[in-house]
Design a protein around this motif. Structure first.
Motif, mmCIF file in Angstrom:
data_model
loop_
_atom_site.group_PDB
_atom_site.id
_atom_site.type_symbol
_atom_site.label_atom_id
_atom_site.label_comp_id
_atom_site.label_asym_id
_atom_site.label_seq_id
_atom_site.Cartn_x
_atom_site.Cartn_y
_atom_site.Cartn_z
ATOM 1 N N ASP A 47 -17.299 -1.663 2.368
ATOM 2 C CA ASP A 47 -18.474 -1.714 1.508
ATOM 3 C C ASP A 47 -18.226 -2.691 0.363
ATOM 4 N N ILE A 48 -18.692 -3.888 0.534
ATOM 5 C CA ILE A 48 -18.473 -4.948 -0.442
ATOM 6 C C ILE A 48 -19.112 -4.612 -1.793
ATOM 7 N N ASN A 49 -20.233 -3.907 -1.802
ATOM 8 C CA ASN A 49 -20.922 -3.630 -3.057
ATOM 9 C C ASN A 49 -20.218 -2.573 -3.898
ATOM 10 N N ASN A 50 -19.559 -1.627 -3.261
ATOM 11 C CA ASN A 50 -18.874 -0.578 -4.013
ATOM 12 C C ASN A 50 -17.368 -0.791 -4.078
ATOM 13 N N GLY A 51 -16.861 -1.745 -3.336
ATOM 14 C CA GLY A 51 -15.433 -2.020 -3.351
ATOM 15 C C GLY A 51 -15.020 -2.731 -4.623
ATOM 16 N N LYS A 52 -13.741 -2.812 -4.825
ATOM 17 C CA LYS A 52 -13.223 -3.490 -6.010
ATOM 18 C C LYS A 52 -13.337 -4.998 -5.838
ATOM 19 N N LYS A 53 -13.493 -5.662 -6.949
ATOM 20 C CA LYS A 53 -13.519 -7.119 -6.951
ATOM 21 C C LYS A 53 -12.677 -7.585 -8.133
ATOM 22 N N SER A 93 -6.789 -1.118 -1.893
ATOM 23 C CA SER A 93 -6.853 0.318 -1.633
ATOM 24 C C SER A 93 -7.148 0.631 -0.165
ATOM 25 N N CYS A 94 -7.308 -0.366 0.655
ATOM 26 C CA CYS A 94 -7.577 -0.169 2.083
ATOM 27 C C CYS A 94 -6.275 -0.302 2.873
ATOM 28 N N THR A 95 -5.987 0.688 3.703
ATOM 29 C CA THR A 95 -4.740 0.673 4.487
ATOM 30 C C THR A 95 -4.981 0.487 5.979
ATOM 31 N N VAL A 96 -6.218 0.346 6.403
ATOM 32 C CA VAL A 96 -6.569 0.327 7.824
ATOM 33 C C VAL A 96 -5.692 -0.610 8.663
ATOM 34 N N PRO A 97 -5.526 -1.879 8.309
ATOM 35 C CA PRO A 97 -4.755 -2.769 9.192
ATOM 36 C C PRO A 97 -3.247 -2.518 9.187
ATOM 37 N N HIS A 98 -2.788 -1.544 8.395
ATOM 38 C CA HIS A 98 -1.355 -1.254 8.315
ATOM 39 C C HIS A 98 -0.951 -0.001 9.076
ATOM 40 N N HIS A 99 -1.841 0.498 9.905
ATOM 41 C CA HIS A 99 -1.531 1.660 10.742
ATOM 42 C C HIS A 99 -1.258 1.190 12.167
ATOM 43 N N LYS A 100 -0.208 1.711 12.750
ATOM 44 C CA LYS A 100 0.227 1.302 14.091
ATOM 45 C C LYS A 100 -0.916 1.402 15.110
ATOM 46 N N ALA A 101 -1.688 2.474 15.073
ATOM 47 C CA ALA A 101 -2.777 2.658 16.039
ATOM 48 C C ALA A 101 -3.801 1.526 15.931
ATOM 49 N N TYR A 102 -4.119 1.111 14.721
ATOM 50 C CA TYR A 102 -5.069 0.018 14.524
ATOM 51 C C TYR A 102 -4.491 -1.297 15.045
ATOM 52 N N VAL A 103 -3.224 -1.523 14.767
ATOM 53 C CA VAL A 103 -2.567 -2.747 15.232
ATOM 54 C C VAL A 103 -2.599 -2.803 16.753
ATOM 55 N N LEU A 104 -2.230 -1.721 17.402
ATOM 56 C CA LEU A 104 -2.211 -1.707 18.874
ATOM 57 C C LEU A 104 -3.605 -1.890 19.454
ATOM 58 N N LYS A 105 -4.602 -1.322 18.824
ATOM 59 C CA LYS A 105 -5.987 -1.466 19.295
ATOM 60 C C LYS A 105 -6.461 -2.917 19.201
ATOM 61 N N ASN A 106 -5.981 -3.635 18.221
ATOM 62 C CA ASN A 106 -6.417 -5.019 17.965
ATOM 63 C C ASN A 106 -5.330 -6.043 18.278
ATOM 64 N N PHE A 107 -4.345 -5.656 19.050
ATOM 65 C CA PHE A 107 -3.128 -6.437 19.256
ATOM 66 C C PHE A 107 -3.349 -7.776 19.957
ATOM 67 N N HIS A 113 0.858 -1.185 0.000
ATOM 68 C CA HIS A 113 0.000 0.000 0.000
ATOM 69 C C HIS A 113 0.892 1.231 0.000
ATOM 70 N N ASP A 114 0.494 2.224 -0.749
ATOM 71 C CA ASP A 114 1.296 3.434 -0.885
ATOM 72 C C ASP A 114 0.994 4.411 0.255
ATOM 73 N N ILE A 115 1.521 4.110 1.447
ATOM 74 C CA ILE A 115 1.396 5.002 2.585
ATOM 75 C C ILE A 115 2.779 5.199 3.181
ATOM 76 N N LYS A 116 2.980 6.365 3.771
ATOM 77 C CA LYS A 116 4.303 6.716 4.265
ATOM 78 C C LYS A 116 4.796 5.737 5.330
ATOM 79 N N THR A 117 3.991 5.523 6.350
ATOM 80 C CA THR A 117 4.386 4.628 7.439
ATOM 81 C C THR A 117 3.511 3.387 7.395
ATOM 82 N N LEU A 118 4.060 2.322 6.890
ATOM 83 C CA LEU A 118 3.336 1.060 6.725
ATOM 84 C C LEU A 118 3.787 0.082 7.794
ATOM 85 N N ASN A 119 2.844 -0.405 8.589
ATOM 86 C CA ASN A 119 3.174 -1.402 9.592
ATOM 87 C C ASN A 119 2.705 -2.766 9.099
ATOM 88 N N CYS A 120 3.590 -3.747 9.180
ATOM 89 C CA CYS A 120 3.324 -5.077 8.620
ATOM 90 C C CYS A 120 2.886 -6.104 9.672
#
Length: 140
Positions: free
Chosen positions: A93-99, A112-126, A58-65
Motif C-alpha cells: 500500500d503505497i499511500n499508507n506505507g512509509k516514505k 518494515s516489509c519482510t516478504v522477500p526474505h522468507h524462504k517460502a517466498y523465495v522458492l515460489k519466485n525462484f 529486518h528484525d526477523i528470526k530467519t532471514l533469507n538473503c
C-alpha cells in the motif's frame, strides 16, 4: 548511491555466488538455504555491508538473503515523484506505507516489509538469475 548502481553491483555478486554453488552441485533448495543470513554473514561477508556489523536489514528470526530486494519495487533514479506515486505493485500500500525524501524526491521505505526474505517466498519466485526475478524493477 543510485538505485541502478546498487542493482547492477548486487546482480553481479549474486550471480558469482550462485554460479559457484551450482558448480558444486547444489540444488535449488540448497542454494536458497545457503543464503540464510547466519551463513551469509560468515561465508559471504562482502555480499552485504550489514554482515560486517552482524546486523539484519529486518528484525526477523530467519532471514533469507537470496532476493535481497523486492520484485514488486519499481525504480528509476528519479524517485516516486516522477511516477505519480506508483512504484510498489501487488499487496503493498503505497499511500499508507512509509516514505522518505532524498535528493528532492520521495522514495518508498520498505524497511518494515519482510516478504522477500522468507524462504517460502523465495522458492515460489525462484530463478537462478537474480536479474530475472527482479526483471520488472528497473523502469527506463
Amino acid at each position: 548511491m543510485k538505485y541502478i548502481d546498487w542493482f547492477e553491483s548486487h546482480a553481479q555478486k549474486h550471480k558469482k555466488i550462485v554460479e559457484r554453488l551450482r558448480c558444486k552441485g547444489y540444488t535449488k533448495e540448497q542454494i536458497v538455504d545457503y543464503f540464510d543470513f547466519e551463513n551469509m554473514k560468515e561465508n559471504e561477508e562482502d555480499f552485504c555491508p550489514l554482515y560486517k556489523q552482524n546486523k539484519k536489514c529486518h528484525d526477523i528470526k530467519t532471514l533469507n538473503c537470496y532476493m535481497c530486494a523486492c520484485p514488486n519495487f519499481r525504480f528509476n533514479d528519479d524517485g516516486l515523484a516522477k511516477y505519480n506515486g506508483l512504484k510498489i505493485l501487488s499487496k503493498c500500500d503505497i499511500n499508507n506505507g512509509k516514505k522518505f525524501a532524498s535528493g528532492g524526491f520521495i522514495h518508498q521505505d520498505c524497511s518494515s516489509c519482510t516478504v522477500p526474505h522468507h524462504k517460502a517466498y523465495v522458492l515460489k519466485n525462484f530463478s537462478y538469475d537474480w536479474r530475472e526475478m527482479m526483471g520488472e524493477c528497473k523502469i527506463n
